[in-house]
Design a protein around this motif. Structure first.
Motif, PDB file in Angstrom:
ATOM      1  N   THR A 182       5.029   2.939   1.426  1.00  0.00           N
ATOM      2  CA  THR A 182       6.287   2.456   1.881  1.00  0.00           C
ATOM      3  C   THR A 182       7.116   3.866   2.671  1.00  0.00           C
ATOM      4  O   THR A 182       6.750   5.085   2.162  1.00  0.00           O
ATOM      5  CB  THR A 182       7.271   2.181   0.841  1.00  0.00           C
ATOM      6  OG1 THR A 182       8.478   1.780   1.157  1.00  0.00           O
ATOM      7  CG2 THR A 182       7.551   3.343  -0.296  1.00  0.00           C
ATOM      8  N   ARG A 183       7.944   3.323   3.435  1.00  0.00           N
ATOM      9  CA  ARG A 183       8.865   4.684   4.171  1.00  0.00           C
ATOM     10  C   ARG A 183      10.220   4.302   3.853  1.00  0.00           C
ATOM     11  O   ARG A 183      10.629   3.236   4.009  1.00  0.00           O
ATOM     12  CB  ARG A 183       8.409   4.401   5.594  1.00  0.00           C
ATOM     13  CG  ARG A 183       7.021   4.796   6.093  1.00  0.00           C
ATOM     14  CD  ARG A 183       6.908   4.418   7.343  1.00  0.00           C
ATOM     15  NE  ARG A 183       5.349   4.722   7.767  1.00  0.00           N
ATOM     16  CZ  ARG A 183       4.714   5.904   8.002  1.00  0.00           C
ATOM     17  NH1 ARG A 183       5.504   7.209   8.177  1.00  0.00           N
ATOM     18  NH2 ARG A 183       3.487   5.920   8.492  1.00  0.00           N
ATOM     19  N   LEU A 184      10.702   5.556   3.788  1.00  0.00           N
ATOM     20  CA  LEU A 184      12.291   5.429   3.551  1.00  0.00           C
ATOM     21  C   LEU A 184      12.987   6.210   4.961  1.00  0.00           C
ATOM     22  O   LEU A 184      12.529   7.287   5.418  1.00  0.00           O
ATOM     23  CB  LEU A 184      12.851   6.284   2.267  1.00  0.00           C
ATOM     24  CG  LEU A 184      12.151   5.745   0.994  1.00  0.00           C
ATOM     25  CD1 LEU A 184      12.692   6.546  -0.122  1.00  0.00           C
ATOM     26  CD2 LEU A 184      12.557   4.114   0.757  1.00  0.00           C
ATOM     27  N   PRO A 185      14.019   5.448   5.405  1.00  0.00           N
ATOM     28  CA  PRO A 185      14.806   6.044   6.649  1.00  0.00           C
ATOM     29  C   PRO A 185      15.476   7.112   6.629  1.00  0.00           C
ATOM     30  O   PRO A 185      16.157   7.143   5.756  1.00  0.00           O
ATOM     31  CB  PRO A 185      15.183   4.807   7.028  1.00  0.00           C
ATOM     32  CG  PRO A 185      15.749   3.840   5.987  1.00  0.00           C
ATOM     33  CD  PRO A 185      14.704   4.154   4.948  1.00  0.00           C
TER      34      PRO A 185
ATOM     35  N   MET B 198      22.628   1.222   5.657  1.00  0.00           N
ATOM     36  CA  MET B 198      22.296   1.316   4.422  1.00  0.00           C
ATOM     37  C   MET B 198      20.860   0.477   4.071  1.00  0.00           C
ATOM     38  O   MET B 198      20.443  -0.420   4.859  1.00  0.00           O
ATOM     39  CB  MET B 198      23.167   0.445   3.429  1.00  0.00           C
ATOM     40  CG  MET B 198      22.853   0.442   2.133  1.00  0.00           C
ATOM     41  SD  MET B 198      24.164  -0.522   0.966  1.00  0.00           S
ATOM     42  CE  MET B 198      23.319  -0.675  -0.681  1.00  0.00           C
ATOM     43  N   HIS B 199      19.768   1.341   3.200  1.00  0.00           N
ATOM     44  CA  HIS B 199      18.605   0.704   3.218  1.00  0.00           C
ATOM     45  C   HIS B 199      18.344   0.295   1.585  1.00  0.00           C
ATOM     46  O   HIS B 199      18.604   1.482   0.606  1.00  0.00           O
ATOM     47  CB  HIS B 199      17.640   1.485   3.508  1.00  0.00           C
ATOM     48  CG  HIS B 199      16.168   1.112   3.195  1.00  0.00           C
ATOM     49  ND1 HIS B 199      15.432   0.180   3.976  1.00  0.00           N
ATOM     50  CD2 HIS B 199      15.115   1.338   2.394  1.00  0.00           C
ATOM     51  CE1 HIS B 199      14.341  -0.013   3.766  1.00  0.00           C
ATOM     52  NE2 HIS B 199      14.087   1.000   2.572  1.00  0.00           N
ATOM     53  N   VAL B 200      18.189  -0.811   1.143  1.00  0.00           N
ATOM     54  CA  VAL B 200      17.979  -0.973  -0.274  1.00  0.00           C
ATOM     55  C   VAL B 200      16.506  -1.054  -0.496  1.00  0.00           C
ATOM     56  O   VAL B 200      15.676  -1.619   0.041  1.00  0.00           O
ATOM     57  CB  VAL B 200      18.574  -2.398  -0.740  1.00  0.00           C
ATOM     58  CG1 VAL B 200      18.307  -2.690  -2.022  1.00  0.00           C
ATOM     59  CG2 VAL B 200      20.053  -2.399  -0.477  1.00  0.00           C
ATOM     60  N   PHE B 201      16.097  -0.006  -1.683  1.00  0.00           N
ATOM     61  CA  PHE B 201      14.737   0.033  -1.807  1.00  0.00           C
ATOM     62  C   PHE B 201      14.625  -0.611  -3.283  1.00  0.00           C
ATOM     63  O   PHE B 201      15.277  -0.157  -4.393  1.00  0.00           O
ATOM     64  CB  PHE B 201      14.103   1.459  -2.138  1.00  0.00           C
ATOM     65  CG  PHE B 201      13.062   1.672  -2.531  1.00  0.00           C
ATOM     66  CD1 PHE B 201      11.762   1.737  -1.537  1.00  0.00           C
ATOM     67  CD2 PHE B 201      12.411   1.985  -3.598  1.00  0.00           C
ATOM     68  CE1 PHE B 201      10.612   1.847  -1.996  1.00  0.00           C
ATOM     69  CE2 PHE B 201      11.207   2.149  -4.106  1.00  0.00           C
ATOM     70  CZ  PHE B 201      10.394   2.124  -3.457  1.00  0.00           C
ATOM     71  N   ASP B 202      14.035  -2.052  -3.258  1.00  0.00           N
ATOM     72  CA  ASP B 202      14.097  -2.623  -4.718  1.00  0.00           C
ATOM     73  C   ASP B 202      12.584  -2.426  -5.203  1.00  0.00           C
ATOM     74  O   ASP B 202      11.686  -2.919  -4.838  1.00  0.00           O
ATOM     75  CB  ASP B 202      14.489  -3.923  -4.399  1.00  0.00           C
ATOM     76  CG  ASP B 202      14.900  -4.904  -5.744  1.00  0.00           C
ATOM     77  OD1 ASP B 202      14.092  -4.739  -6.750  1.00  0.00           O
ATOM     78  OD2 ASP B 202      15.841  -5.643  -5.635  1.00  0.00           O
TER      79      ASP B 202
END
Length: 206
Positions: free
Chosen positions: A6-9, A196-200
């Motif tokens: 997974t990548r987080l922006p 906004m980026h939601v990482f669930d």
């Protein structure tokens, strides 16, 4: 266990939600490289990021809240204003702060010191309910408006209100990366996808 990539922006507010509090803390600790993964690796561009955990309340010895904020880059006026926004007495010394307020002081100091990325575990857990939205808005203002210096400039404006701070961000500003966690993003926190980026955790590790 399945392999996960997974990548987080960068340049967004990343909200880590779902799972238990322990699982969220584990994910945040992996991102911050505080613990190693059981397999694979976590890559953080350390040349571009610095990670702060403001829940660790460390202040200058024998200094007041105001003094600490001034050392961190605020003017005396801004230091007093920021202290009040976080429900702190500017003239209170560190050793007299209860643990909850010490955590808030550390969070405010982190915003002023302006890392490229700020990772915050439970940012409002020790905050009075009536102040939680204010604290979140300060974090958003820092992230959207281009960091600590821009936040200080905005707080210095006589016409700037806390409710409007995140909305006055310049599209050309160098947005910071803010990573925070909670059971679920609050209903009022509705930012557009570009912000906004939601990482669930439940979706990624189901």
């Amino acid at each position: 266990a399945k392999d996960i990539e997974t990548r987080l922006p960068l340049g967004k507010m990343i909200y880590v939600q779902g799972g238990t509090e322990a699982r969220r803390l584990t994910v945040l600790s992996l991102i911050a490289n505080l613990i190693p993964p059981s397999k694979g690796k976590v890559w953080v561009p350390t040349a571009e990021w610095s990670i702060l955990l403001p829940s660790v309340a460390v202040g200058l010895p024998d200094c007041t809240v105001k003094d600490d904020f001034i050392v961190s880059g605020a003017t005396e006026e801004i230091a007093c204003k920021m202290a009040r926004l976080f429900d702190l007495d500017p003239d209170e010394t560190h050793e007299r702060l209860p643990s909850g307020k010490a955590a808030m002081e550390a969070l405010a100091r982190s915003l002023l010191r302006d890392p490229s990325i700020l990772l915050v575990v439970r940012p409002v857990s020790s905050t009075a309910p009536e102040l939680r939205e204010n604290v979140m808005r300060m974090l958003l203002a820092w992230q959207l408006c281009g960091g600590g210096r821009a936040l200080v400039e905005l707080l210095g404006r006589s016409d700037a209100s806390l409710d409007e701070l995140p909305m006055v961000a310049d599209n050309n500003s160098e947005r910071r990366t803010l990573i925070i966690s909670g059971e679920k993003a609050p209903a009022w926190l509705q930012l557009p996808p570009h912000a906004m980026h939601v990482f669930d955790i439940d979706d990624v590790f189901c």
